[in-house]
Design an enzyme around this catalytic site. Sequence first.
Site, PDB file in Angstrom:
ATOM      1  N   HIS A 295      -0.717   0.351 -10.084  1.00  0.00           N
ATOM      2  CA  HIS A 295      -1.446  -0.551  -9.182  1.00  0.00           C
ATOM      3  C   HIS A 295      -2.050  -1.743  -9.936  1.00  0.00           C
ATOM      4  O   HIS A 295      -3.273  -1.909  -9.997  1.00  0.00           O
ATOM      5  CB  HIS A 295      -2.537   0.213  -8.411  1.00  0.00           C
TER       6      HIS A 295
ATOM      7  N   ARG B   7       0.853  -1.191   0.000  1.00  0.00           N
ATOM      8  CA  ARG B   7       0.000   0.000   0.000  1.00  0.00           C
ATOM      9  C   ARG B   7       0.884   1.235   0.000  1.00  0.00           C
ATOM     10  O   ARG B   7       1.921   1.274   0.667  1.00  0.00           O
ATOM     11  CB  ARG B   7      -0.919   0.029   1.232  1.00  0.00           C
TER      12      ARG B   7
ATOM     13  N   GLU C 210      -3.501   7.701  -4.758  1.00  0.00           N
ATOM     14  CA  GLU C 210      -3.733   7.207  -6.131  1.00  0.00           C
ATOM     15  C   GLU C 210      -4.961   7.871  -6.752  1.00  0.00           C
ATOM     16  O   GLU C 210      -5.946   8.076  -6.051  1.00  0.00           O
ATOM     17  CB  GLU C 210      -3.927   5.681  -6.105  1.00  0.00           C
TER      18      GLU C 210
HETATM   19  P1  NAP Z   1      -1.335 -11.044   5.078  1.00  0.00           P
HETATM   20  O1  NAP Z   1      -1.315 -12.490   4.689  1.00  0.00           O
HETATM   21  O2  NAP Z   1      -2.302 -10.574   6.099  1.00  0.00           O
HETATM   22  O3  NAP Z   1       0.155 -10.652   5.514  1.00  0.00           O
HETATM   23  C1  NAP Z   1       0.487  -9.457   6.176  1.00  0.00           C
HETATM   24  C2  NAP Z   1       1.839  -9.621   6.863  1.00  0.00           C
HETATM   25  O4  NAP Z   1       2.172  -8.385   7.488  1.00  0.00           O
HETATM   26  C3  NAP Z   1       1.885 -10.686   7.961  1.00  0.00           C
HETATM   27  O5  NAP Z   1       3.120 -11.327   7.947  1.00  0.00           O
HETATM   28  C4  NAP Z   1       1.758  -9.858   9.248  1.00  0.00           C
HETATM   29  O6  NAP Z   1       2.374 -10.443  10.378  1.00  0.00           O
HETATM   30  C5  NAP Z   1       2.545  -8.650   8.850  1.00  0.00           C
HETATM   31  N1  NAP Z   1       2.229  -7.466   9.668  1.00  0.00           N
HETATM   32  C6  NAP Z   1       1.028  -6.904   9.868  1.00  0.00           C
HETATM   33  N2  NAP Z   1       1.163  -5.823  10.663  1.00  0.00           N
HETATM   34  C7  NAP Z   1       2.458  -5.737  10.957  1.00  0.00           C
HETATM   35  C8  NAP Z   1       3.220  -4.854  11.729  1.00  0.00           C
HETATM   36  N3  NAP Z   1       2.648  -3.827  12.390  1.00  0.00           N
HETATM   37  N4  NAP Z   1       4.566  -5.051  11.814  1.00  0.00           N
HETATM   38  C9  NAP Z   1       5.162  -6.085  11.159  1.00  0.00           C
HETATM   39  N5  NAP Z   1       4.475  -6.956  10.417  1.00  0.00           N
HETATM   40  C10 NAP Z   1       3.144  -6.784  10.316  1.00  0.00           C
HETATM   41  O7  NAP Z   1      -1.615 -10.141   3.796  1.00  0.00           O
HETATM   42  P2  NAP Z   1      -1.265 -10.474   2.266  1.00  0.00           P
HETATM   43  O8  NAP Z   1      -2.364 -11.244   1.644  1.00  0.00           O
HETATM   44  O9  NAP Z   1       0.129 -10.989   2.192  1.00  0.00           O
HETATM   45  O10 NAP Z   1      -1.330  -8.996   1.660  1.00  0.00           O
HETATM   46  C11 NAP Z   1      -0.443  -7.987   2.122  1.00  0.00           C
HETATM   47  C12 NAP Z   1      -0.864  -6.635   1.572  1.00  0.00           C
HETATM   48  O11 NAP Z   1      -0.622  -6.584   0.175  1.00  0.00           O
HETATM   49  C13 NAP Z   1      -2.379  -6.337   1.677  1.00  0.00           C
HETATM   50  O12 NAP Z   1      -2.679  -5.773   2.933  1.00  0.00           O
HETATM   51  C14 NAP Z   1      -2.629  -5.372   0.551  1.00  0.00           C
HETATM   52  O13 NAP Z   1      -2.607  -4.069   1.055  1.00  0.00           O
HETATM   53  C15 NAP Z   1      -1.448  -5.583  -0.398  1.00  0.00           C
HETATM   54  N6  NAP Z   1      -1.856  -6.042  -1.747  1.00  0.00           N
HETATM   55  C16 NAP Z   1      -1.582  -5.260  -2.831  1.00  0.00           C
HETATM   56  C17 NAP Z   1      -1.908  -5.686  -4.095  1.00  0.00           C
HETATM   57  C18 NAP Z   1      -1.617  -4.866  -5.315  1.00  0.00           C
HETATM   58  O14 NAP Z   1      -2.425  -4.858  -6.229  1.00  0.00           O
HETATM   59  N7  NAP Z   1      -0.483  -4.205  -5.393  1.00  0.00           N
HETATM   60  C19 NAP Z   1      -2.526  -6.929  -4.281  1.00  0.00           C
HETATM   61  C20 NAP Z   1      -2.769  -7.708  -3.161  1.00  0.00           C
HETATM   62  C21 NAP Z   1      -2.438  -7.259  -1.889  1.00  0.00           C
HETATM   63  P3  NAP Z   1       1.765 -11.752  11.073  1.00  0.00           P
HETATM   64  O15 NAP Z   1       1.844 -12.814  10.017  1.00  0.00           O
HETATM   65  O16 NAP Z   1       2.660 -12.032  12.195  1.00  0.00           O
HETATM   66  O17 NAP Z   1       0.347 -11.435  11.431  1.00  0.00           O
END
Ligand code: NAP
Length: 312
Positions: A277, A230, A259
């Site tokens: 994006h 993000r 954005e």
């Molecule tokens: P996810 O499975 O929920 O993974 C998030 C990770 O961040 C987990 O490892 C979590 O730790 C960690 N985390 C959360 N808060 C934290 C903090 N304060 N300090 C350190 N680590 C922290 O999410 P995901 O499916 O991988 O997606 C991640 C992000 O990618 C989404 O939130 C979205 O914004 C973005 N995204 C972007 C696109 C795009 O089009 N560019 C597409 C898809 C997703 P824990 O595992 O320990 O809980």
Amino acid sequence: MTHRVLIAAELKNLLRPSQLADLDITWLAADQPTPKGDWVAIVPLLSRWVGGTELKHLPNLRIVANVAVGYNNIDLVAAEMRNVLVTNTPGVLTEATADLTWALILATARHLIEGVDLVRRGQWTGWHPEQLLGLELRGRTLGLLGAGRIGQAVGRRALPFGLRILYAARTAKPDFERETGATRVDATRLLAETDIVSLHVPSTPETKGIINGETLARMKPGAILINTSRGDLVREEALAMALELGHLGAAGLDVYTDEPTIHPRLLAAPRTVLLPHIGSATEETRHKMAAIAVANVQAVLSGKPPLTPVYS
Ligand code: NAP
């Protein structure tokens, strides 16, 4: 019985009539404000803010089914207070987003855009031993800030490239460590020791602005920053300055704070690969995202629990 629902108009071509059975749909265009009325569900894109005011104007709403895995466009506290369920689309976009993250890693490490520009402008004068020298990946370190679904998928793709992996997350990931040899470190050590920092934490009050002037200064000289998570994780002007001053080697970005506006200084900064994006933009993934969002609506409206709730 049909239910009145609001669905982002951009999803029309991604949904089949059978998925929309029993729904009385109002298609909501991106530039149209969220209306007031008796709709019971809304399926918004991540560009639509759904906060206290919008929820107040939709008093019969039972579910906000976001078409994204991130849900920072929704005021969760306001939704929970009104007993409105919130769902996202986890899992289905993991591989597509990890692929795009790798496209940015390779493009930044090997000056892909500079190379294409040189050829297109007709300024390439032939093979030169010191032209556009990039970063050799083998033996270098990849730092994953956040190692959930997407962070881990990016990490797994690093193995054939011979990269060492460091990751920072709130909880340890023993299976991921076994599979990839990754080591869990704190964010400070990760920034100081990695050649490529890739952001995979969600946007939350704790992570907003996590990459700023101070943390950029702690990164290795010549390091590469990748952000497919993000935009508001990164202070864009500070990043532009780090690139202008030559401290940072390159930046590959898919997401921005405001954005589709990109900070003018970042837009003009050297050694960037800036994408609009498109992390999840594959045919298969976009169909699946729309399908999950609508399946969540259908489940809730027929009295069943949502498939992918953001909170329980
Ligand atoms: P996810 O499975 O929920 O993974 C998030 C990770 O961040 C987990 O490892 C979590 O730790 C960690 N985390 C959360 N808060 C934290 C903090 N304060 N300090 C350190 N680590 C922290 O999410 P995901 O499916 O991988 O997606 C991640 C992000 O990618 C989404 O939130 C979205 O914004 C973005 N995204 C972007 C696109 C795009 O089009 N560019 C597409 C898809 C997703 P824990 O595992 O320990 O809980």
